[in-house]
Design an enzyme around this catalytic site. Structure first.
Site, PDB file in Angstrom:
ATOM      1  N   PRO A  40      -5.639  -0.435  -5.837  1.00 52.94           N
ATOM      2  CA  PRO A  40      -6.750  -1.227  -6.375  1.00 52.94           C
ATOM      3  C   PRO A  40      -7.940  -1.180  -5.419  1.00 52.94           C
ATOM      4  CG  PRO A  40      -4.981  -2.645  -5.575  1.00 52.94           C
ATOM      5  CD  PRO A  40      -4.489  -1.239  -5.478  1.00 52.94           C
TER       6      PRO A  40
ATOM      7  N   HIS B 145       0.831  -1.211   0.000  1.00 49.09           N
ATOM      8  CA  HIS B 145       0.000   0.000   0.000  1.00 49.09           C
ATOM      9  C   HIS B 145       0.862   1.256   0.000  1.00 49.09           C
ATOM     10  CE1 HIS B 145      -4.409  -0.942   0.658  1.00 49.09           C
ATOM     11  NE2 HIS B 145      -3.848  -2.126   0.539  1.00 49.09           N
ATOM     12  N   ASP B 146       1.966   1.238   0.712  1.00 44.83           N
ATOM     13  CA  ASP B 146       2.861   2.389   0.714  1.00 44.83           C
ATOM     14  C   ASP B 146       3.462   2.605  -0.671  1.00 44.83           C
ATOM     15  OD1 ASP B 146       4.457   4.528   1.920  1.00 44.83           O
ATOM     16  OD2 ASP B 146       6.143   3.162   1.586  1.00 44.83           O
TER      17      ASP B 146
ATOM     18  N   ASP C 117       8.054   5.147   0.035  1.00 46.93           N
ATOM     19  CA  ASP C 117       8.621   6.309   0.742  1.00 46.93           C
ATOM     20  C   ASP C 117       8.090   6.486   2.159  1.00 46.93           C
ATOM     21  OD1 ASP C 117       6.010   7.040   0.262  1.00 46.93           O
ATOM     22  OD2 ASP C 117       6.494   8.862  -0.842  1.00 46.93           O
TER      23      ASP C 117
ATOM     24  N   SER D  54       5.228   7.124   3.126  1.00 46.50           N
ATOM     25  CA  SER D  54       4.208   8.168   3.251  1.00 46.50           C
ATOM     26  C   SER D  54       2.928   7.649   3.889  1.00 46.50           C
ATOM     27  CB  SER D  54       3.916   8.807   1.888  1.00 46.50           C
ATOM     28  OG  SER D  54       3.557   7.828   0.928  1.00 46.50           O
TER      29      SER D  54
ATOM     30  N   GLY E 198       5.354   5.911  -4.474  1.00 51.35           N
ATOM     31  CA  GLY E 198       6.556   5.089  -4.366  1.00 51.35           C
ATOM     32  C   GLY E 198       6.780   4.617  -2.940  1.00 51.35           C
TER      33      GLY E 198
END
Length: 159
Positions: free
Chosen positions: A131, A38-39, A46, A48, A44
């Site tokens: 997705p 998922h990250d 990172d 986040s 990318g």
């Protein structure tokens, strides 16, 4: 900037932390791998997804299935105890995902190191890049192919 390679204890600390988490609950391996996926699908690999607050990936409904924040938090805390302020969360996530796979008898792979953590996060990208549960097979294959994984890898990541 110092890198993870300069701190070999960090790699063993990640592996030990993941092994402990998986021994507590085998499902933790899948949670860590899915978390990393998922990250990586948004902005990318990172880290986040770890950033919270309004408008963040973490708060996006698209990430409701991303669990394992507690496991990643425990791994990060363990790494910080052996080399504080050195290892990026992005590298920790990547190594943890690999080690989670190995912990349950899955494959291992070489993890390139040196990722930098993102200073920001984007809920809108999470909504468009990840997705969705209502996608048909063709849409899922296309969604994954746009990010790089082939159909087999899509099946593995989807569970």
């Amino acid at each position: 900037m110092r890198t993870l390679r300069a701190y070999p204890n960090a790699l063993s600390t990640i592996q030990t932390s993941i092994n402990v988490a998986v021994s507590r609950n085998g499902r933790n391996a899948a949670l860590v791998i899915r978390f990393h996926f998922h990250d990586c699908f948004v902005q990318g690999c990172d880290a986040s997804l770890l950033l919270g607050g309004a408008g963040s990936e973490k708060e996006s409904p698209a990430n409701d299935g991303a669990l394992g924040y507690d496991v990643i938090g425990d791994v990060k805390a363990a790494v910080e105890s052996v080399c504080p302020g050195v290892v990026s969360c992005a590298d920790i996530l990547a190594v943890a995902a690999r080690d989670a796979s190995v912990a349950v008898g899955g494959p291992s792979w070489t993890v390139s190191l040196g990722r930098r953590d993102s200073p920001d996060s984007n809920t809108a990208e999470a909504a468009t890049d990840l997705p969705r549960g209502d996608m048909n097979l063709g849409e899922l294959i296309s969604n994954f192919a746009n990010k790089g994984p082939n159909t087999r890898e899509m099946v593995v990541l989807s569970g």
